[in-house]
Design a protein around this motif. Structure first.
Motif, PDB file in Angstrom:
ATOM      1  N   HIS B 218       0.760  -1.139  -0.115  1.00  0.00           N
ATOM      2  CA  HIS B 218      -0.042  -0.004   0.000  1.00  0.00           C
ATOM      3  C   HIS B 218       0.867   1.202   0.037  1.00  0.00           C
ATOM      4  N   ILE B 219       2.043   1.223   0.468  1.00  0.00           N
ATOM      5  CA  ILE B 219       2.668   2.680   0.279  1.00  0.00           C
ATOM      6  C   ILE B 219       3.522   2.611  -1.128  1.00  0.00           C
ATOM      7  N   PHE B 220       3.228   1.629  -2.171  1.00  0.00           N
ATOM      8  CA  PHE B 220       3.510   1.575  -3.446  1.00  0.00           C
ATOM      9  C   PHE B 220       2.612   2.600  -4.259  1.00  0.00           C
ATOM     10  N   ASN B 221       3.062   3.324  -5.061  1.00  0.00           N
ATOM     11  CA  ASN B 221       2.338   4.386  -5.906  1.00  0.00           C
ATOM     12  C   ASN B 221       2.424   3.843  -7.385  1.00  0.00           C
ATOM     13  N   PRO B 222       1.233   3.204  -7.908  1.00  0.00           N
ATOM     14  CA  PRO B 222       0.965   2.661  -8.900  1.00  0.00           C
ATOM     15  C   PRO B 222       1.368   3.555 -10.170  1.00  0.00           C
ATOM     16  N   ALA B 223       1.217   4.842  -9.814  1.00  0.00           N
ATOM     17  CA  ALA B 223       1.272   5.848 -10.962  1.00  0.00           C
ATOM     18  C   ALA B 223       2.725   6.102 -11.184  1.00  0.00           C
ATOM     19  N   ARG B 224       3.588   5.746 -10.454  1.00  0.00           N
ATOM     20  CA  ARG B 224       5.086   6.183 -10.320  1.00  0.00           C
ATOM     21  C   ARG B 224       5.934   4.794 -10.736  1.00  0.00           C
ATOM     22  N   LEU B 225       5.396   3.820 -11.439  1.00  0.00           N
ATOM     23  CA  LEU B 225       6.041   2.547 -11.771  1.00  0.00           C
ATOM     24  C   LEU B 225       7.400   2.775 -12.259  1.00  0.00           C
ATOM     25  N   LYS B 226       8.426   2.204 -11.441  1.00  0.00           N
ATOM     26  CA  LYS B 226       9.899   2.317 -12.134  1.00  0.00           C
ATOM     27  C   LYS B 226      10.362   1.166 -11.593  1.00  0.00           C
ATOM     28  N   ILE B 248       5.978  -8.355  -5.558  1.00  0.00           N
ATOM     29  CA  ILE B 248       6.349  -7.576  -6.432  1.00  0.00           C
ATOM     30  C   ILE B 248       5.841  -7.684  -7.988  1.00  0.00           C
ATOM     31  N   LEU B 251       2.029  -6.508  -8.174  1.00  0.00           N
ATOM     32  CA  LEU B 251       2.127  -5.028  -7.944  1.00  0.00           C
ATOM     33  C   LEU B 251       2.431  -4.311  -9.473  1.00  0.00           C
ATOM     34  N   ARG B 258      -4.898  -0.019 -12.448  1.00  0.00           N
ATOM     35  CA  ARG B 258      -5.320   0.671 -11.208  1.00  0.00           C
ATOM     36  C   ARG B 258      -5.201   2.205 -11.718  1.00  0.00           C
ATOM     37  N   MET B 262      -8.427   5.002 -11.992  1.00  0.00           N
ATOM     38  CA  MET B 262      -8.536   6.331 -11.237  1.00  0.00           C
ATOM     39  C   MET B 262      -8.708   7.200 -12.292  1.00  0.00           C
ATOM     40  N   ARG B 265     -12.674   6.792 -13.490  1.00  0.00           N
ATOM     41  CA  ARG B 265     -13.629   7.111 -12.452  1.00  0.00           C
ATOM     42  C   ARG B 265     -14.228   8.527 -12.497  1.00  0.00           C
TER      43      ARG B 265
END
Lengths: 409, 285
Positions: B218-226, B248, B251, B258, B262, B265
């Motif tokens: 949950h601390i992972f931000n899917p909009a910043r995949l690196k 991993i 995710l 995901r 967002m 919606r």
């Protein structure tokens, strides 16, 4: 039905992840070797894991609660959002921190909170977590607390006794931006709080008549600016950072590319977060703090006041100031060596130390771990002159990435 | 040619004693073959190992060798590396230092650069060990006066001794054991022990891992995949002993969907408490 601890942990870490800071470095050195408690900080921070977003996970970064009476357009926890809400008790946060720490998942805690009831009430709860950890449990790991803008000075004072770092987010680079997108926040009061904290830190650093210094926020204060919400250009952002570093002696300004959040506000269209821009801002920030560059030097290279996204700001400066090159690595002073694209403080030190014994050739630089591809056009060494390479018109193309590599998704 | 046989488990003393004797006997580096560590064990099984030579007596005119402090610090780290060439490299540096006192400052010298590389890689391995060791609580821990934990870690180099002090200073109020294929360190509140015999992987579970995995996801931000940035700092070789690592792949795979969700919606009507707080004015500024 009451949510389980695990469900609330999920919600309250989701709520905390848009704060970029996770640093656990730069505080005093201490350990439990003699005292017999739990925890240590030994200089360099430790990243205990990395999420697939490439970010270091050093601290348990959570909110005490994501209920919030503020309505900041960019924030996942704003009052107008339908995001699921939850709260931890003070004891639960203490328990999670200690259990996570014992398993070596984390360096410590970064605790923040939505504003509930009043600023003082919220701040009191944050301070209580830190106090329990330090005094009841002998915890010597890292603690970073978010300070709530209008909390009373006495609470900030107490927070500073327990915390390694305090931070208060400036949020946006201009006052107009804050007025527009965070109507309940007051930029002047945020700066006031930073100024008060700086004075307290300075006062604690003064030795008393017994020559002792008070322990107070040894890791200093930091802040965060969100990039890409208002229209501020990079020159404005960096000038704002320079003021924060200068006036309030912040240890770090974090830049956080505005990123899509669940149930976002109608005021902010969802866009891909400007990650490259964020990266360039960090590079520029580094040039300002560690390489002796003035902000104007970095931002002057383009008429719109934004950093070049294709090449890093140091290279951009070099290309705009070609008359300063080539730099003779056997003669140039440290300041000028630091301005050579491809040389960092570590390689500059190695060069200065090595050249005291013999004149250096390109191969020598290679053995120092310097990327020859990058530095070659900009330096002269024994047996090497770049032959006016700096005047080449295709120099930019040598470094700029192919267009398709820019895409991040 | 002299053959020197060492245990090679990251302890400086055995190398230092041999090197001092060789230096006093004026034996140049090219006349010494060093064997030790895993490489020597392999030779032993293949029956190819030369029998070790006795240490030579000192040369009659030998002066007591001296080295800069910086060399001992460097050697103390480099000796932990698993590179079979480390003993010879250090002896070559020691030999050359007798004539070239400023050698270590010549960072572009091939030997010095190689030693710096080994040093860096040992430091990195030790740093990663401090980061990626994961303690699991022992099931019988509950009734004990001190809680008891066990970790399994697989370092690249012989760093169990180097890192033991760090864990003792940090986890002082609990009993712990860190077992690795290169030895074991342990602390019981009284004594810090380091045993260099290889250990085998224990089978243990800890309920707290589930909470940690929740946090990680949950601390992972899917909009910043690196993904590359993650892997350069947390290479896959460490994943098998990290309780969070098997999350991993999912995710990463789910991130794009995901973010799309967002974006698609539609904006929702603010909750009731927002209207109570801010009145019935329009959402947003």
């Amino acid at each position: 039905m009451k949510k389980t601890l695990k469900e609330r942990l999920a919600i309250l870490s989701d709520a905390a992840k848009y704060d970029a800071s996770c640093a656990s470095s730069g505080t005093e050195r201490r350990d439990s070797g003699r005292s017999g408690g739990l925890g240590s900080t030994e200089g360099s921070g430790i990243c205990h894991a990395y999420a697939p977003d490439g970010r270091c996970i050093s601290l348990l970064k959570i909110l005490l609660t994501n209920f919030c009476i503020y309505d900041c357009a960019y924030c996942i926890n704003r009052s107008s959002s339908n995001v699921e809400r939850a709260r931890f008790s003070v004891e639960e946060v203490v328990w999670l921190t200690l259990e996570f720490y014992r398993r070596n998942y984390i360096e410590g805690l970064f605790l923040s909170s939505g504003i509930i009831r009043s600023s003082d009430h919220t701040m009191e709860e944050l301070v209580r977590v830190a106090r329990l950890l330090r005094t009841e449990h002998g915890f010597r790991g890292y603690i970073h607390l978010k300070t709530i803008p209008d909390a009373s000075p006495a609470l900030i004072e107490e927070a500073g006794l327990y915390a390694d770092r305090l931070s208060i987010n400036i949020e946006l680079p201009t006052d107009a931006g804050i007025d527009n997108f965070a109507p309940q926040k007051h930029p002047a009061r945020i700066r006031g709080a930073m100024g008060d904290l700086r004075l307290k830190i300075d006062a604690a650093a003064e030795p008393s008549f017994r020559g002792r210094r008070k322990r107070f926020v040894p890791g200093g204060q930091s802040t965060q600016m969100i990039v890409g919400v208002d229209g501020a250009n990079d020159a404005t952002i960096l000038a704002s950072s320079a003021r924060l570093y200068g006036n309030y002696r912040l240890r770090r300004v974090y830049y956080s590319a505005f990123s899509p959040i669940p149930d976002s506000s109608k005021a902010l269209p969802l866009i891909k977060p400007p990650l490259v821009r964020e990266h360039r801002l960090y590079q520029a920030d580094w040039l300002y703090r560690f390489y002796g560059f003035a902000v104007e030097e970095i931002t002057r290279t383009r008429p719109d006041g934004n950093l070049d996204l294709e090449i890093d700001p140091k290279l951009a400066w070099a290309l705009a100031n070609r008359e300063r090159f080539p730099v003779d690595i056997n003669r140039a002073d440290r300041e000028m060596l630091l301005r050579v694209p491809g040389l960092g403080p570590r390689s500059v030190n190695a060069i200065l130390s090595a050249r005291a014994h013999k004149a250096l050739r390109l191969e020598d630089l290679g053995r120092l771990g310097v990327s020859l591809r990058k530095v070659r056009p900009f330096i002269a060494a024994l047996g090497w002159t770049p032959l006016r390479l700096v005047d080449r018109s295709d120099l930019r193309d040598l470094f700029a990435p192919k267009p398709e590599q820019l895409s991040l998704f | 040619m002299l053959t020197i046989l060492l245990d090679g488990h990251g302890e400086l003393a055995e190398w230092r004693d041999a090197a001092r004797a060789l230096l006093l006997a004026a034996i140049p580096p090219e006349k010494v073959e060093w064997q030790g560590g895993d490489a020597a064990a392999g030779d032993l099984f293949n029956g190819q190992m030369t029998s070790p030579s006795p240490l030579p007596p000192p040369h009659p005119q030998a002066a007591a060798p001296t080295v800069p402090r910086a060399f001992l610090d460097l050697a103390d780290t480099v000796i932990c590396h698993s590179d079979p060439g480390r003993f010879a490299l250090l002896y070559r540096l020691l030999w050359r230092l007798q004539g070239e006192r400023a050698l270590l400052e010549m960072k572009a010298d091939a030997d010095v650069a190689q030693a710096d590389r080994l040093e860096k890689s040992v430091r990195r391995d030790a740093h990663k060990m401090k980061a990626f060791v994961r303690f699991k609580e022992l099931p019988d821990s509950a009734g004990q006066p001190r809680r008891r934990f066990l970790a399994w870690f697989e370092p690249d180099h012989f760093i169990v001794g180097r890192t033991a002090g760090f864990f003792q200073r940090r986890f002082t109020d609990m009993d712990w054991v860190i077992a690795t294929p290169k030895g074991t360190s342990s602390w019981d509140g009284q004594q810090l022990r380091v045993d260099l015999t290889p250990a085998s992987k224990p089978d243990l579970t800890d309920a707290a891992d589930d909470l940690w995995r929740t946090y990680f996801a949950h601390i992972f931000n899917p909009a910043r995949l690196k993904v590359k940035a993650m892997q350069s700092e947390m290479p896959k070789k460490y994943w098998k002993n990290l309780p969070e690592a098997d999350l991993i792949p999912d995710l990463i795979a789910g991130a794009e969907a995901r973010v799309r969700e967002m974006a698609e919606r539609a904006a929702t009507e603010p909750p009731a408490f927002h209207h109570r707080l801010h009145g019935r004015r329009k959402d947003g500024p």
